[in-house]
Structures are given as structure tokens and as C-alpha cells.
Design an enzyme around this catalytic site. Sequence first.
Site, PDB file in Angstrom:
ATOM      1  CE1 TYR A 147      -4.073   2.040   0.717  1.00  0.00           C
ATOM      2  CE2 TYR A 147      -2.699   3.133   2.353  1.00  0.00           C
ATOM      3  CZ  TYR A 147      -3.859   3.083   1.604  1.00  0.00           C
ATOM      4  OH  TYR A 147      -4.804   4.077   1.737  1.00  0.00           O
ATOM      5  CE  LYS A 151      -3.949   4.718  -1.609  1.00  0.00           C
ATOM      6  NZ  LYS A 151      -5.006   5.299  -2.450  1.00  0.00           N
TER       7      LYS A 151
HETATM    8  P1  NDP Z   1     -13.498   2.127   1.280  1.00  0.00           P
HETATM    9  O1  NDP Z   1     -12.896   0.766   1.415  1.00  0.00           O
HETATM   10  O2  NDP Z   1     -14.459   2.597   2.301  1.00  0.00           O
HETATM   11  O3  NDP Z   1     -14.137   2.281  -0.180  1.00  0.00           O
HETATM   12  C1  NDP Z   1     -13.382   1.913  -1.291  1.00  0.00           C
HETATM   13  C2  NDP Z   1     -14.120   2.252  -2.553  1.00  0.00           C
HETATM   14  O4  NDP Z   1     -13.294   1.849  -3.668  1.00  0.00           O
HETATM   15  C3  NDP Z   1     -15.426   1.499  -2.688  1.00  0.00           C
HETATM   16  O5  NDP Z   1     -16.366   2.305  -3.378  1.00  0.00           O
HETATM   17  C4  NDP Z   1     -15.038   0.299  -3.559  1.00  0.00           C
HETATM   18  O6  NDP Z   1     -16.133  -0.229  -4.319  1.00  0.00           O
HETATM   19  C5  NDP Z   1     -14.019   0.938  -4.471  1.00  0.00           C
HETATM   20  N1  NDP Z   1     -13.101  -0.024  -5.056  1.00  0.00           N
HETATM   21  C6  NDP Z   1     -12.276  -0.883  -4.414  1.00  0.00           C
HETATM   22  N2  NDP Z   1     -11.597  -1.620  -5.313  1.00  0.00           N
HETATM   23  C7  NDP Z   1     -11.994  -1.209  -6.536  1.00  0.00           C
HETATM   24  C8  NDP Z   1     -11.681  -1.593  -7.856  1.00  0.00           C
HETATM   25  N3  NDP Z   1     -10.782  -2.561  -8.119  1.00  0.00           N
HETATM   26  N4  NDP Z   1     -12.314  -0.976  -8.884  1.00  0.00           N
HETATM   27  C9  NDP Z   1     -13.236  -0.007  -8.647  1.00  0.00           C
HETATM   28  N5  NDP Z   1     -13.565   0.408  -7.421  1.00  0.00           N
HETATM   29  C10 NDP Z   1     -12.955  -0.186  -6.371  1.00  0.00           C
HETATM   30  O7  NDP Z   1     -12.243   3.113   1.186  1.00  0.00           O
HETATM   31  P2  NDP Z   1     -12.076   4.592   1.777  1.00  0.00           P
HETATM   32  O8  NDP Z   1     -13.256   5.411   1.437  1.00  0.00           O
HETATM   33  O9  NDP Z   1     -11.609   4.499   3.162  1.00  0.00           O
HETATM   34  O10 NDP Z   1     -10.803   5.077   0.923  1.00  0.00           O
HETATM   35  C11 NDP Z   1     -10.939   5.755  -0.310  1.00  0.00           C
HETATM   36  C12 NDP Z   1      -9.541   6.096  -0.808  1.00  0.00           C
HETATM   37  O11 NDP Z   1      -8.869   6.883   0.169  1.00  0.00           O
HETATM   38  C13 NDP Z   1      -8.670   4.863  -1.055  1.00  0.00           C
HETATM   39  O12 NDP Z   1      -7.832   5.089  -2.177  1.00  0.00           O
HETATM   40  C14 NDP Z   1      -7.820   4.809   0.207  1.00  0.00           C
HETATM   41  O13 NDP Z   1      -6.607   4.146  -0.013  1.00  0.00           O
HETATM   42  C15 NDP Z   1      -7.631   6.273   0.484  1.00  0.00           C
HETATM   43  N6  NDP Z   1      -7.291   6.573   1.873  1.00  0.00           N
HETATM   44  C16 NDP Z   1      -8.154   6.240   2.880  1.00  0.00           C
HETATM   45  C17 NDP Z   1      -7.828   6.544   4.177  1.00  0.00           C
HETATM   46  C18 NDP Z   1      -8.734   6.240   5.311  1.00  0.00           C
HETATM   47  O14 NDP Z   1      -8.330   6.508   6.446  1.00  0.00           O
HETATM   48  N7  NDP Z   1      -9.931   5.721   5.088  1.00  0.00           N
HETATM   49  C19 NDP Z   1      -6.546   7.188   4.507  1.00  0.00           C
HETATM   50  C20 NDP Z   1      -5.735   7.495   3.379  1.00  0.00           C
HETATM   51  C21 NDP Z   1      -6.111   7.187   2.104  1.00  0.00           C
HETATM   52  P3  NDP Z   1     -17.206  -1.238  -3.611  1.00  0.00           P
HETATM   53  O15 NDP Z   1     -18.084  -0.353  -2.764  1.00  0.00           O
HETATM   54  O16 NDP Z   1     -17.935  -1.841  -4.743  1.00  0.00           O
HETATM   55  O17 NDP Z   1     -16.407  -2.197  -2.821  1.00  0.00           O
END
Ligand code: NDP
Length: 240
Positions: A147, A151
Site C-alpha cells: 500500500y 500510494k
Molecule cells: P473504502 O474501502 O471505504 O471504499 C473503497 C471504494 O473503492 C469502494 O467504493 C469500492 O467499491 C471501491 N473499489 C475498491 N476496489 C476497486 C476496484 N478494483 N475498482 C473499482 N472500485 C474499487 O475506502 P475509503 O473510502 O476508506 O478510501 C478511499 C480512498 O482513500 C482509497 O484510495 C484509500 O486508499 C484512500 N485513503 C483512505 C484513508 C482512510 O483513512 N480511510 C486514509 C488514506 C487514504 P465497492 O463499494 O464496490 O467495494
Amino acid sequence: MTRVAIVTGGTRGIGEAISLALQAQGFLVVANYAGHVEKAREFSARTGIAAYRWDVGDHEACIHNCNDIAATFGPIDVVVNNAGITRDGVLDKMSFDDWNEVIRVDLGGCFNMAKATFGGMKSRGWGRIVNIGSVNGQMGQYGQVNYAAAKSGIHGFTKALAQEGAKFGVTVNAIAPGYIDTDMVAAVPQSVMDKILTRIPVGRLGQSAEIARGVAFLCSEDAAFITGSTMSINGGQHMY
Ligand code: NDP
């Protein structure tokens, strides 16, 4: 003219908040998601935002679906690469599949979506790409070589593509969120989370809407002079 914005992973978590913030700012938003069909249906019914299911790690699927969305809604002027996954584990226990899948989705998804949309943005002389990185891509994090590498790669990708887009009116920026209160963070064990909280000067997790407001600003006309930058939104956890 209504501009079309795609938010990957835009139906829940941070992505949902980004979809709503861009909609409120006047964009015609289309959300992508991977597999949670019921959640996507509920999201679309509640918000009126169309949701398209495909895997952002699949190059052909990105090209095909972006073409389809452009044919249905109009040219794509904004892409928010928010979709991301984790497959945590210390190196000794991390499989090649765990490594590869995170690089494929988190970093490969940015490349695939840019390939599908960047040329059109350049030819129309306006575009916004915002990539969601992570504080863990800036600092590293125990148990996350996959990860953190993906990132961190996003931040390099952003700076390189920004140079290609600058003279065409296309800005490319990143946001590096700290720990945000979503399903992804709910998966972190409480004992680990307690330690993380002691390292966040603001003393709490962030909210998805706090990331979304940053994205909405970077997508606005007012942000035209900002490109190749990374906005850290992390409660002071890492001052970079
Ligand atoms: P969630 O796990 O809550 O949501 C992830 C989203 O990405 C979902 O809508 C999921 O779809 C979608 N997704 C996952 N894999 C794929 C794929 N292969 N193709 C298309 N869509 C995909 O994540 P967060 O909201 O927590 O995180 C969002 C972003 O922010 C990510 O990139 C994460 O790395 C980044 N981030 C998050 C942090 C945190 O503290 N939460 C901190 C730093 C960065 P589905 O609903 O269908 O599963």
C-alpha cells in the site's frame, strides 16, 4: 456547460463524499464501484448519481466504460482516482498476490483512468485529475509495503503527469488523507487504532467530507494555478 466528473470508488466512504461534493459544485457526477451492488443501488437512488461497476485495475474496462460514459453524458473533464484497497501484512507474510493486487488497483487504476481520459481533456483545453494518495505513502507504515509503495507511486505519478498537462489547461494533483472514519479504517484493530490516535495532533479521525472539500477545491476554476501538488489532510499527523 455542465462538466462531467468520474469518481472511482465513488459510491461509499471517502468517494461517496467526493461524489456529493462535486455534485453540489455543479458537476454531472458518475460514480464507479467494484462489487458492492446493493450499496451502489442505494447510493444512486438517494443521490441521482449513476453508478457504473468495473474494476479500475482492468485497463480495457477503464477504456470501455469511460467511452461509454462519455457517449452517454458528454466528455469527461474531471477524474478523481479514489478507488483503493489494502492487503496488509508484514513482508514475511505478504504474498505476491497481496503485493500485486494493491499495486494493480491503487496505482494501476490511476494509469488506466488517465489513459482513458487525459487525451480528451488536453484536446479540449481543460481538465482536472485528482488522485487520492495517503499519509502512509508519504511516511510508510508497518505491515503495508504494498500500500505504501502504491500510494507513494501515486504522488510521483501526479507530479509527472502534471508536467504533461500544464500547458493544456489540465491540472493533476493529489490529496494525501490521514486516518479517515470509513470502512477501510474500521478494519484496523482497536489496539492499533488507539496507538494511531495518539499520533494525530488534532486528536481524532478525519471525516470523509473533509477530504471531499479539498477535492472539490482542486477541481474548481479557482485552483487553475495549482498543479503537481499534494494536499495533506491529516490532522497534523505528518507535516510534509
Ligand atoms: P473504502 O474501502 O471505504 O471504499 C473503497 C471504494 O473503492 C469502494 O467504493 C469500492 O467499491 C471501491 N473499489 C475498491 N476496489 C476497486 C476496484 N478494483 N475498482 C473499482 N472500485 C474499487 O475506502 P475509503 O473510502 O476508506 O478510501 C478511499 C480512498 O482513500 C482509497 O484510495 C484509500 O486508499 C484512500 N485513503 C483512505 C484513508 C482512510 O483513512 N480511510 C486514509 C488514506 C487514504 P465497492 O463499494 O464496490 O467495494
